[in-house]
Design an enzyme around this catalytic site. Structure first.
Site, PDB file in Angstrom:
ATOM      1  N   GLY A   1      32.042  -6.179  -0.149  1.00  0.00           N
ATOM      2  CA  GLY A   1      32.200  -6.453  -1.575  1.00  0.00           C
ATOM      3  C   GLY A   1      31.620  -7.769  -2.038  1.00  0.00           C
TER       4      GLY A   1
ATOM      5  NE  ARG B   1      38.450 -12.521  11.103  1.00  0.00           N
ATOM      6  CZ  ARG B   1      37.145 -12.460  10.929  1.00  0.00           C
ATOM      7  NH1 ARG B   1      36.342 -12.545  11.988  1.00  0.00           N
ATOM      8  NH2 ARG B   1      36.605 -12.324   9.734  1.00  0.00           N
TER       9      ARG B   1
ATOM     10  N   GLY C   1      33.742  -9.113   6.936  1.00  0.00           N
ATOM     11  CA  GLY C   1      32.446  -8.471   7.096  1.00  0.00           C
ATOM     12  C   GLY C   1      31.559  -8.457   5.869  1.00  0.00           C
ATOM     13  CB  SER C   2      29.451  -9.630   4.007  1.00  0.00           C
ATOM     14  OG  SER C   2      29.199 -10.837   4.676  1.00  0.00           O
TER      15      SER C   2
ATOM     16  N   GLY D   1      39.397  -9.996   2.700  1.00  0.00           N
ATOM     17  CA  GLY D   1      38.505  -9.021   3.298  1.00  0.00           C
ATOM     18  C   GLY D   1      37.634  -9.645   4.365  1.00  0.00           C
TER      19      GLY D   1
END
Length: 412
Positions: free
Chosen positions: A164, A284, A161-162, A159
């Protein structure tokens, strides 16, 4: 002569427009391949941008589409973009390999995007990381937390963007967050995979690399736990020569152990009592404001240089100047309906303010998630020194205000 095209696999809400603009400045025609181009405002708003609807989860479909485009264009490079699905970066790497254009090793990208596999490779190479365990159910999570010792970080094994990610300081918080994650069916393509990690105390840094070189190191600050919502990002970080060298060495060790010697990467680490501890490696460029901050601080455009690399050309990260650039993110204090938000035009007129963006409009619902989606805007400032930049930010932030009416409770 056929027109030279840059293929962008999927898009990115924050840095997608920057890639499009950089491609055009380099004389390329950007073409976005997306499962749903309407997801990206910049593709919808600009009629001149070419976007093709295709299943980006189907490599064969992407190969067919690129083959069709190659009949009309000279494909100069292929780059993956995604703010919520890191598998896109591995898919783009496979396309690069198929069409024989420069790109990273797809297998390396896939291993890196699986946070558990990444942890194992870093551990085997002796890179300092937090203690960690992999869990598939509530019992695994509880046992892992007992072995590591509270507090622990609990998060999905994949995942961005932090999403969860939460600091669990006691057993009640651990149980609550575990139930939440296991119930989020959209997270799991197969069986649930959770990472339980030791919480590393210390200042967080963001290290940006290209190829086998560190190009920038910034400081990152978060709003209070238990969530990790960024409130401030600043380049360059204030580091003495010793700390910088140690951080640089640890970052290059990450690239070596994960076989990320091509293209951009972003390494998140904390400086702890035992020195740098690697939190995460992303294969990325980071999204949000980071590429702009690097350009404002150093005079180097990391996106344009990434595209030069993707075209097989020389890239140049020699610094043109030395400024301090910072972003402050606007985060609401409660859920509810955004009555109004104003002051951005006045704040934008302050000398040194490089950009102000508001993501939410009046009368829109605000539902905080505990991750990057909680922010409703940002302010970017640049100055000759850290003190000057911080003063500009404080003045600008002081002019922006908003009001939120809480949602009605049951019975009202």
């Amino acid at each position: 002569m056929a027109r030279r095209a840059l293929i962008l696999v999927e898009g990115h809400r924050s840095i997608g427009p920057l890639y499009v603009n950089a491609a055009r400045r380099l004389g390329l025609h950007p073409i976005t391949l997306s499962a749903d181009p309407a997801r990206y405002d910049y593709l919808v708003a600009a009629e001149s941008l070419e976007a093709v609807r295709v299943d980006t989860g189907d490599l064969d479909a992407l190969i067919r589409e690129c083959s069709r485009l190659r009949a009309s264009y000279d494909i100069a490079g292929i780059v993956g973009l995604s703010g919520d699905d890191e598998s896109i970066y591995a898919t783009a790497a496979k396309l690069c390999q198929y069409f024989d254009v420069p790109g990273p090793n797809p297998a390396s990208i896939e291993r890196c995007c699986d946070k558990f596999s990444q942890r194992r490779l870093l551990e085997e190479a002796g890179v300092p990381i937090p203690a960690y365990r992999l869990a598939a159910n509530a019992a695994d999570v509880e046992n892992s937390a007992a072995e590591i010792g509270l507090p622990v970080i609990v998060k999905p094994a994949a995942g961005t963007g932090s999403g969860g990610v939460r600091l669990c300081r006691n057993m009640d918080e651990l149980a609550e967050h575990t139930i939440y994650l296991l119930g989020e069916k959209d997270l799991w393509r197969s069986s649930p995979r959770l990472l339980i990690e030791e919480f590393a105390h210390g200042q967080q840094y963001s290290v940006n690399t290209m190829g086998n070189e560190v190009i920038a190191v910034g400081e990152v600050e978060f709003y209070g736990p238990p969530n990790f919502v960024v409130c401030n990002s600043m380049y360059p970080a204030i580091l003495d020569d010793y700390k910088y060298r140690i951080i640089e060495d640890a970052s290059l060790s990450c690239l070596d152990s994960l076989d990320l010697g091509w293209g951009p990467a972003n390494i998140e680490l904390r400086w702890t009592k035992r020195g740098p501890v690697i939190i995460e490696v992303n294969p990325r460029l980071p999204g949000w404001t980071t590429p702009q901050l690097i350009e404002l601080a150093y005079g180097v455009d990391p996106i344009a240089e990434h595209l030069n690399l993707a075209m097989g050309q020389e890239w140049d990260f020699r610094r043109r100047h030395s400024h301090t650039a910072a972003a402050r993110f606007l985060v609401p204090e409660r859920d509810g309906v955004l009555d109004w938000i104003e002051g951005d035009s006045l704040a934008a007129s302050i000398p040194g303010v490089a950009e102000i963006r508001l993501y939410a409009e009046s009368k829109s619902p605000i539902v905080r998630k505990g991750d990057f989606r909680d922010t409703i805007g940002h302010v970017i400032a640049v100055g000759a020194s850290r003190a000057e930049t911080e003063a500009i930010l404080l003045r600008a932030i002081g002019l922006i205000g908003w009001s939120i009416t809480p949602f009605p409770t049951l019975g009202e």
